[in-house]
Design an enzyme around this catalytic site. Structure first.
Site, PDB file in Angstrom:
ATOM      1  CB  THR A 196    -120.753  22.479  34.251  1.00 29.09           C
ATOM      2  OG1 THR A 196    -121.549  21.698  33.365  1.00 29.09           O
ATOM      3  CG2 THR A 196    -120.106  23.630  33.488  1.00 29.09           C
ATOM      4  CB  VAL A 242    -121.025  23.815  39.964  1.00 32.77           C
ATOM      5  CG1 VAL A 242    -120.695  25.302  40.127  1.00 32.77           C
ATOM      6  CG2 VAL A 242    -121.205  23.161  41.332  1.00 32.77           C
ATOM      7  CG  HIS A 243    -124.878  23.397  34.758  1.00 32.19           C
ATOM      8  ND1 HIS A 243    -124.129  22.454  34.102  1.00 32.19           N
ATOM      9  CD2 HIS A 243    -126.014  22.753  35.145  1.00 32.19           C
ATOM     10  CE1 HIS A 243    -124.772  21.297  34.076  1.00 32.19           C
ATOM     11  NE2 HIS A 243    -125.918  21.456  34.704  1.00 32.19           N
ATOM     12  CG  ASP A 244    -125.306  29.303  34.381  1.00 32.13           C
ATOM     13  OD1 ASP A 244    -124.935  28.653  33.393  1.00 32.13           O
ATOM     14  OD2 ASP A 244    -126.471  29.697  34.535  1.00 32.13           O
ATOM     15  CB  SER A 246    -118.277  25.954  36.041  1.00 35.29           C
ATOM     16  OG  SER A 246    -118.592  24.957  36.996  1.00 35.29           O
TER      17      SER A 246
END
Length: 316
Positions: A196, A242-244, A246
């Site tokens: 991420t 771009v955490h969630d 991903s």
């Protein structure tokens, strides 16, 4: 289309992930279960309902846990997501839709039993609701199609933690729940900081999305301004990781990720609380608290350009 339930604590990046799922032709978003973390459980649920109203989401919303299984709850991440969880934008005090009466973990159990081998659970917050579902109804492990988790960090690409030097925030927020979920006999993929933090949505990217996406762009630009400001102040980034989203991209296009298989455990106490440990070796050690756990999948790399293109193309 892939049926998914998103377990979430919206949260700016959570909202962006939910909207990707809504926009994607590959996903049938049937449910949103809420938990604490980025915001209080009350704000998380309100934010999910606000998204349902604003974007006419068909997904059921079910409110979930407001405390970890064992540890006391950490305060909401207001410095990252704002006091209301969505960057302090104006949110109506009343929502048209309401959460269903059943708890999040009961909704998960009932949905999985109603659609055996069809539902993918995508967890992008604390893992408390999934652990509660497993504890109450262990048989769902054999009925879930897949579990995708945005959480953890295994040291690939130099990424080992974001809340502590060795712990990612979602896992740290309820490490006991995380250890239960990754140890269960169902197929888990962890989309952690290893990947991420390899992808960044720059300010120019968000401006382009605002111009190209009439339905979603202006809203994402509005909520993400607070998020981008935090990342610039904290890390000097032009934009944000771009955490969630991903995790949603993995549900859509797993082929753009590099993965490895092995046993995972989560440290639940001490200075390394929340640290995710990955055993790659098949060797049985004299003392081995990994070997009796199922092998799971972790993401170790990602084609960042493909990920960013998929997000942009899906919403435009």
């Amino acid at each position: 289309m892939k049926k998914i339930i998103i377990d979430t604590d919206p949260g700016i990046d959570d909202a962006m992930a939910i909207l990707l799922a809504d926009a994607s032709d590959a996903i049938d978003l049937i449910g949103i279960t809420t938990t604490f973390g980025n915001a209080s459980i009350e704000n998380s649920t309100r934010n999910a309902l606000y998204l349902k109203d604003k974007f006419s989401l068909k997904a059921i919303v079910a409110q979930g846990a407001n405390t970890p299984l064992v540890l006391p709850a950490s305060p909401p991440a207001t410095v990252v997501h704002g006091d209301n969880g969505l960057g302090n934008i104006v949110i109506p005090t009343e929502q048209q839709n309401q959460a269903v009466s059943q708890t999040a973990h009961d909704y998960i159990i009932n949905s999985v039993k109603a659609h055996p081998h069809e539902i993918t659970l995508v967890a992008i917050g604390r893992l408390t609701n999934l652990a509660l579902a497993l504890n109450k109804s262990p048989e769902i492990a054999s009925l879930v199609k897949e579990v995708i988790i945005m959480g953890g960090a295994f040291g690939f690409n130099g990424h080992s933690g974001n809340l502590t030097p060795f712990a990612e925030a979602n896992v740290y927020g309820d490490p006991h729940a995380a250890d239960i979920v990754v140890s269960a006999d169902w197929p888990v993929t962890m989309v952690g900081l290893d990947v991420t933090q390899q992808s960044i949505m720059t300010n120019a990217y968000i401006n382009k999305l605002k111009c190209k996406s009439p339905k979603y762009g202006a809203f994402i630009s509005e909520i993400s301004a607070f998020y981008a400001h935090f990342y610039h102040a904290d890390l000097g980034l032009d934009g944000f990781y771009v955490h969630d989203s991903s995790a949603i991209v993995y549900a859509i296009a797993p082929e753009i990720f590099t993965t490895e298989r092995g046993n995972i455990r989560v440290v639940t106490e001490g200075v390394a609380t929340g640290h995710t440990l990955f055993k790659q070796s098949d060797r049985l050690f004299p003392i081995d608290e990994w070997s009796n756990h199922p092998k799971q999948t972790i993401c170790t790399n990602v084609d960042s350009e493909a990920l960013l293109n998929l997000y942009m193309n899906s919403l435009t």
